[in-house]
Design a protein around this motif. Sequence first.
Motif, PDB file in Angstrom:
ATOM      1  N   LYS A 162       0.814  -1.220   0.000  1.00  0.00           N
ATOM      2  CA  LYS A 162       0.000   0.000   0.000  1.00  0.00           C
ATOM      3  C   LYS A 162       0.851   1.275   0.000  1.00  0.00           C
ATOM      4  N   LEU A 163       2.176   1.131  -0.047  1.00  0.00           N
ATOM      5  CA  LEU A 163       3.059   2.297  -0.040  1.00  0.00           C
ATOM      6  C   LEU A 163       2.991   3.042  -1.371  1.00  0.00           C
ATOM      7  N   VAL A 164       2.858   4.362  -1.293  1.00  0.00           N
ATOM      8  CA  VAL A 164       2.842   5.223  -2.478  1.00  0.00           C
ATOM      9  C   VAL A 164       3.712   6.446  -2.207  1.00  0.00           C
ATOM     10  N   SER A 165       4.087   7.141  -3.272  1.00  0.00           N
ATOM     11  CA  SER A 165       4.888   8.354  -3.112  1.00  0.00           C
ATOM     12  C   SER A 165       4.054   9.470  -2.478  1.00  0.00           C
ATOM     13  N   SER A 166       4.645  10.153  -1.529  1.00  0.00           N
ATOM     14  CA  SER A 166       3.986  11.278  -0.862  1.00  0.00           C
ATOM     15  C   SER A 166       4.095  12.565  -1.664  1.00  0.00           C
ATOM     16  N   ALA A 167       4.733  12.538  -2.840  1.00  0.00           N
ATOM     17  CA  ALA A 167       5.101  13.767  -3.552  1.00  0.00           C
ATOM     18  C   ALA A 167       3.967  14.782  -3.693  1.00  0.00           C
ATOM     19  N   PRO A 168       2.745  14.397  -4.136  1.00  0.00           N
ATOM     20  CA  PRO A 168       1.699  15.429  -4.280  1.00  0.00           C
ATOM     21  C   PRO A 168       1.395  16.149  -2.968  1.00  0.00           C
ATOM     22  N   LEU A 169       1.352  15.415  -1.884  1.00  0.00           N
ATOM     23  CA  LEU A 169       1.081  15.994  -0.571  1.00  0.00           C
ATOM     24  C   LEU A 169       2.271  16.806  -0.080  1.00  0.00           C
ATOM     25  N   ALA A 170       3.471  16.239  -0.182  1.00  0.00           N
ATOM     26  CA  ALA A 170       4.667  16.915   0.334  1.00  0.00           C
ATOM     27  C   ALA A 170       4.935  18.222  -0.396  1.00  0.00           C
ATOM     28  N   ILE A 171       4.724  18.235  -1.716  1.00  0.00           N
ATOM     29  CA  ILE A 171       4.945  19.472  -2.476  1.00  0.00           C
ATOM     30  C   ILE A 171       4.013  20.569  -1.984  1.00  0.00           C
ATOM     31  N   ASP A 172       2.748  20.214  -1.772  1.00  0.00           N
ATOM     32  CA  ASP A 172       1.806  21.207  -1.241  1.00  0.00           C
ATOM     33  C   ASP A 172       2.214  21.659   0.156  1.00  0.00           C
ATOM     34  N   TRP A 173       2.655  20.731   0.984  1.00  0.00           N
ATOM     35  CA  TRP A 173       3.104  21.086   2.336  1.00  0.00           C
ATOM     36  C   TRP A 173       4.250  22.094   2.269  1.00  0.00           C
ATOM     37  N   PHE A 174       5.186  21.865   1.358  1.00  0.00           N
ATOM     38  CA  PHE A 174       6.330  22.755   1.216  1.00  0.00           C
ATOM     39  C   PHE A 174       5.932  24.127   0.675  1.00  0.00           C
ATOM     40  N   GLN A 175       5.054  24.171  -0.327  1.00  0.00           N
ATOM     41  CA  GLN A 175       4.865  25.430  -1.047  1.00  0.00           C
ATOM     42  C   GLN A 175       3.774  26.320  -0.473  1.00  0.00           C
ATOM     43  N   LEU A 176       2.772  25.763   0.184  1.00  0.00           N
ATOM     44  CA  LEU A 176       1.661  26.580   0.657  1.00  0.00           C
ATOM     45  C   LEU A 176       2.042  27.343   1.909  1.00  0.00           C
ATOM     46  N   ARG A 177       1.672  28.618   1.951  1.00  0.00           N
ATOM     47  CA  ARG A 177       2.009  29.500   3.065  1.00  0.00           C
ATOM     48  C   ARG A 177       0.736  29.918   3.799  1.00  0.00           C
ATOM     49  N   THR A 178       0.843  30.030   5.106  1.00  0.00           N
ATOM     50  CA  THR A 178      -0.261  30.565   5.904  1.00  0.00           C
ATOM     51  C   THR A 178      -0.287  32.085   5.780  1.00  0.00           C
ATOM     52  N   GLU A 179      -1.360  32.705   6.258  1.00  0.00           N
ATOM     53  CA  GLU A 179      -1.468  34.168   6.193  1.00  0.00           C
ATOM     54  C   GLU A 179      -0.308  34.840   6.927  1.00  0.00           C
ATOM     55  N   SER A 180       0.040  34.304   8.085  1.00  0.00           N
ATOM     56  CA  SER A 180       1.128  34.892   8.872  1.00  0.00           C
ATOM     57  C   SER A 180       2.465  34.755   8.146  1.00  0.00           C
ATOM     58  N   GLU A 181       2.682  33.639   7.490  1.00  0.00           N
ATOM     59  CA  GLU A 181       3.920  33.446   6.736  1.00  0.00           C
ATOM     60  C   GLU A 181       3.990  34.402   5.545  1.00  0.00           C
ATOM     61  N   LEU A 182       2.874  34.618   4.879  1.00  0.00           N
ATOM     62  CA  LEU A 182       2.860  35.554   3.757  1.00  0.00           C
ATOM     63  C   LEU A 182       3.206  36.972   4.210  1.00  0.00           C
ATOM     64  N   GLU A 183       2.689  37.363   5.364  1.00  0.00           N
ATOM     65  CA  GLU A 183       3.020  38.688   5.897  1.00  0.00           C
ATOM     66  C   GLU A 183       4.504  38.781   6.219  1.00  0.00           C
ATOM     67  N   ALA A 184       5.054  37.728   6.787  1.00  0.00           N
ATOM     68  CA  ALA A 184       6.475  37.720   7.122  1.00  0.00           C
ATOM     69  C   ALA A 184       7.330  37.769   5.862  1.00  0.00           C
ATOM     70  N   PHE A 185       6.848  37.176   4.778  1.00  0.00           N
ATOM     71  CA  PHE A 185       7.604  37.184   3.532  1.00  0.00           C
ATOM     72  C   PHE A 185       7.805  38.612   3.018  1.00  0.00           C
ATOM     73  N   LYS A 186       6.854  39.505   3.291  1.00  0.00           N
ATOM     74  CA  LYS A 186       7.016  40.903   2.884  1.00  0.00           C
ATOM     75  C   LYS A 186       8.223  41.523   3.600  1.00  0.00           C
ATOM     76  N   GLU A 187       8.322  41.244   4.878  1.00  0.00           N
ATOM     77  CA  GLU A 187       9.468  41.746   5.645  1.00  0.00           C
ATOM     78  C   GLU A 187      10.768  41.143   5.135  1.00  0.00           C
ATOM     79  N   LEU A 188      10.737  39.851   4.874  1.00  0.00           N
ATOM     80  CA  LEU A 188      11.904  39.145   4.356  1.00  0.00           C
ATOM     81  C   LEU A 188      12.380  39.771   3.045  1.00  0.00           C
TER      82      LEU A 188
END
Length: 423
Positions: A162-188
């Motif tokens: 039943k093992l499958v690649s996590s890639a679709p989930l992991a990519i979304d985990w890596f790339q999606l930002r929360t509202e607070s992270e997006l605000e911090a990115f402006k400062e960055l």
Amino acid sequence: MTIQADQRTFKIKSLIERDKITDEWLLTRLEDLLPVLMNKHKFDMWITLGREYHEDPVALTLFPSSIDSSRRLTIFVFIREKKTEKVKRLVISSNKRFEPYYTCCLGMKGEGPFEILRKLMDTYQPDQIAVNVSPYYSFCDGLSHSFYQTMTDTIGKEHSSKLVSSAPLAIDWFQLRTESELEAFKELASITREIAKQALSDQVITPNQTTTREVVEWIRQKTFDLGLKTSFYPTVDIQRKGSSADRIEDTIQPGDIVHLDFGIEYLGLCSDTQQLAYVQYPEEHEVPEGLRKALIIANKFEDLVMDTVKPGMPGNEVFEKIMKKAFACGISPMLYSHPIGYHCHAAGPLIGLFDKQESIPVRGELEILNNTCYALEFNIREFIPEWNKDIPIYLEESVCFKGRKLHYLTKRQTEFYVIPYQS
């Protein structure tokens, strides 16, 4: 430590402040984002193994600030309950500092981590078990061969099937930002821009004396002194009238264009920008008209990108549409934009590559998502009458998708920084 940028003063946060922020982000991501992704991709279980000094890239995003490594072996187990679709967050570890982010899962005396994992599989009977293996994405390929073998030997054939690649989930985990992270990115992005602005000034560069290498060294030291890290090794090069090469490294002289490619890592997130300065000749009071017009054309290309890209478009479609529009407008561009996030060249769709101005298999087929960040990286080639030749204008700006629209994270460059001649 403070830094002035975009007419605002940013205080570089202390280590304790940074830990507090990133821990809050982690808990929000686990509580709000993770269940959405588990349900979106229909994985019943997601397993990430953290191995001391050989950490899975995913594992590095799951540690709270008080835990900096896997200490031999740590196994994160996320379980989507089939009836409620709620997600249990477990960690096979005795380290209580993992709580409240995860529930520590301990076995009977003599049971090893993989035996505990097998018991969890026996209990929850997942239909699809996502593990971090992928032939295409380094971010999602953190499960080592030896641990894969150990795991499959222990959990048995039924669960292993039943093992499958996590890639679709992991990519979304890596790339999606929360509202607070997006605000911090402006400062960055603003802090990055201010360091670049200082580097491309007479505070650092004295024409006929300062070398491109010395500017790189100043940037690295300045970033370190601010308590930050560069997200990659900076590059500084020059474009020079009469040179046969587009970019050279040398002592900076009057008439040169100084090109900087640079980014920082702060609060676990990475920036990436390219900026340009012009070095004036004695008695010269403005940037040559041909260069100013070329930068205007580069900005027009940015406008095409900002107006064209929409969430849901694959990276390859974005590339093809923008290039077609640019050529129709008489612009000669190269487009090679990429996501930014936990990494400088982060997980998510590619929009061209510098050495492949064409559709990119697999990574270019990923769709643009809302609440993601990108480095809008490109160049346009334009004839400069004063130089009597075509030259590339290199730019790179930090942008984000929010509210299904593309936004600059800080003010884009619309004029060359000017380095005056010093006698």
